[in-house]
Design a protein around this motif. Structure first.
Motif, PDB file in Angstrom:
ATOM      1  N   LEU A 167       0.837  -1.213   0.000  1.00 60.31           N
ATOM      2  CA  LEU A 167       0.000   0.000   0.000  1.00 60.31           C
ATOM      3  C   LEU A 167       0.870   1.261   0.000  1.00 60.31           C
TER       4      LEU A 167
ATOM      5  N   LYS B 296      -6.670   3.474  -1.255  1.00 63.54           N
ATOM      6  CA  LYS B 296      -6.797   4.266  -0.023  1.00 63.54           C
ATOM      7  C   LYS B 296      -6.308   3.518   1.218  1.00 63.54           C
ATOM      8  N   LYS B 297      -5.818   4.307   2.180  1.00 60.34           N
ATOM      9  CA  LYS B 297      -5.436   3.758   3.482  1.00 60.34           C
ATOM     10  C   LYS B 297      -6.524   4.125   4.477  1.00 60.34           C
ATOM     11  N   GLY B 298      -7.230   3.106   4.962  1.00 58.42           N
ATOM     12  CA  GLY B 298      -8.272   3.354   5.959  1.00 58.42           C
ATOM     13  C   GLY B 298      -7.736   3.029   7.333  1.00 58.42           C
ATOM     14  N   CYS B 299      -7.589   1.732   7.609  1.00 67.17           N
ATOM     15  CA  CYS B 299      -7.180   1.298   8.951  1.00 67.17           C
ATOM     16  C   CYS B 299      -5.701   0.942   9.017  1.00 67.17           C
ATOM     17  N   ASP B 300      -5.108   0.536   7.894  1.00 65.87           N
ATOM     18  CA  ASP B 300      -3.713   0.074   7.830  1.00 65.87           C
ATOM     19  C   ASP B 300      -3.495  -1.194   8.657  1.00 65.87           C
TER      20      ASP B 300
ATOM     21  N   GLY C 236      -5.825  -4.265   7.992  1.00 62.39           N
ATOM     22  CA  GLY C 236      -6.602  -5.387   7.458  1.00 62.39           C
ATOM     23  C   GLY C 236      -8.045  -5.441   7.884  1.00 62.39           C
ATOM     24  N   GLN C 237      -8.607  -4.326   8.334  1.00 60.11           N
ATOM     25  CA  GLN C 237      -9.986  -4.382   8.832  1.00 60.11           C
ATOM     26  C   GLN C 237     -11.014  -3.759   7.889  1.00 60.11           C
ATOM     27  N   CYS C 238     -10.603  -2.833   7.009  1.00 58.51           N
ATOM     28  CA  CYS C 238     -11.623  -2.059   6.284  1.00 58.51           C
ATOM     29  C   CYS C 238     -11.726  -2.355   4.793  1.00 58.51           C
ATOM     30  N   GLY C 239     -10.671  -2.847   4.177  1.00 61.85           N
ATOM     31  CA  GLY C 239     -10.708  -3.168   2.742  1.00 61.85           C
ATOM     32  C   GLY C 239     -10.493  -1.981   1.823  1.00 61.85           C
ATOM     33  N   ALA C 240     -10.264  -0.779   2.363  1.00 56.39           N
ATOM     34  CA  ALA C 240     -10.075   0.399   1.502  1.00 56.39           C
ATOM     35  C   ALA C 240      -8.854   0.250   0.602  1.00 56.39           C
ATOM     36  N   CYS C 241      -7.905  -0.579   1.019  1.00 51.88           N
ATOM     37  CA  CYS C 241      -6.642  -0.714   0.291  1.00 51.88           C
ATOM     38  C   CYS C 241      -6.638  -1.891  -0.678  1.00 51.88           C
TER      39      CYS C 241
ATOM     40  N   ASN D  84      -5.578  -7.287   0.599  1.00 57.60           N
ATOM     41  CA  ASN D  84      -5.425  -6.028   1.326  1.00 57.60           C
ATOM     42  C   ASN D  84      -3.969  -5.615   1.211  1.00 57.60           C
TER      43      ASN D  84
ATOM     44  N   CYS E 147      -2.375  -3.320   2.540  1.00 58.04           N
ATOM     45  CA  CYS E 147      -1.731  -2.862   3.781  1.00 58.04           C
ATOM     46  C   CYS E 147      -1.154  -4.026   4.567  1.00 58.04           C
TER      47      CYS E 147
HETATM   48  S1  FES Z   1      -6.273  -0.006   4.975  1.00 60.24           S
HETATM   49 FE1  FES Z   1      -7.912  -1.049   5.967  1.00 60.24          FE
HETATM   50  S2  FES Z   1      -7.672  -3.108   5.291  1.00 60.24           S
HETATM   51 FE2  FES Z   1      -5.953  -2.077   4.474  1.00 60.24          FE
END
Ligand code: FES
Ligand code: FES
Length: 191
Positions: free
Chosen positions: A45, A58-62, A64-69, A79, A81
């Motif tokens: 990421l 995108k970086k959401g949680c960094d 592995g929880q949100c899937g934005a990446c 993921n 990140c």
């Molecule tokens: S930034 Fe949230 S899962 Fe990777």
């Protein structure tokens, strides 16, 4: 008390980890080859966003929880990140910037626009990459937690199946109903 003679010394300072120098690697991103020289600790990421400046991912949680990446590596969603860039030397990576073809949006991108499958859009690059991979996974008869041994064709995907298979991608705006609607419209067109 330890059985042997070993005692713990609370004042002992472990040796500092030795410096690991940058490594040369090649990432094929959206069809273009990128020669990079980066430290092995850099996530895929961060390499995408900070080194190649492809900031669509995108970086959401960094963590592995949100899937934005979410990006595709050799067609499979991951993921970015949670993985190191050096692990993907020579692999084919597709980010949201690579989904369009010859200036035309990917059918999934068009469906998200047609169905208002987003609000702020922060989660959307990850949602799109996941949704594109989801259809390929169903075509390859990959199971989900709901599949119960059936070999589904894309046209047989229920909304619950779509929700289950997209459950790794969170949307804090709550655009879920229209995300499902967008994916469903692509499924119907391909059926
Ligand atoms: S930034 Fe949230 S899962 Fe990777
Ligand atoms: S559209 Fe805002 S987080 Fe999903």
């Amino acid at each position: 008390m330890p059985q042997d003679d070993q005692t713990l010394d609370a004042t002992a300072v472990p040796d500092a980890p030795s410096y690991v120098p940058p490594q040369a690697l090649t990432l094929r991103i959206n069809g273009a080859e990128h020669q990079l020289n980066i430290e092995p600790r850099v996530t895929l990421l961060d390499a995408l966003r900070e080194v190649t400046h492809l900031t669509g991912t995108k970086k959401g949680c960094d963590r592995g929880q949100c899937g934005a990446c979410t990006v595709l590596v050799d067609g499979q969603r991951i993921n970015s990140c949670l993985t190191l860039a050096v692990m993907h030397d020579g692999r084919e990576i597709t980010t949201v910037e690579g989904l369009a073809h010859e200036g035309e949006p990917h059918p999934m991108q068009q469906a998200f626009m047609d169905c208002d499958g987003f609000q702020c859009g922060y989660c959307t690059p990850g949602q799109l990459c996941s949704a594109v991979a989801l259809l390929d996974e169903v075509k390859q008869h990959q199971a989900s937690a709901l599949t119960e041994g059936q070999q589904l064709e894309p046209g047989q995907l229920s909304d619950d199946e779509i929700r289950e298979r997209m459950s790794g991608n969170l949307c804090r705006c709550g655009a879920y109903p229209n995300i499902v609607k967008a994916i469903r419209s692509v499924v119907l067109r391909q059926a």
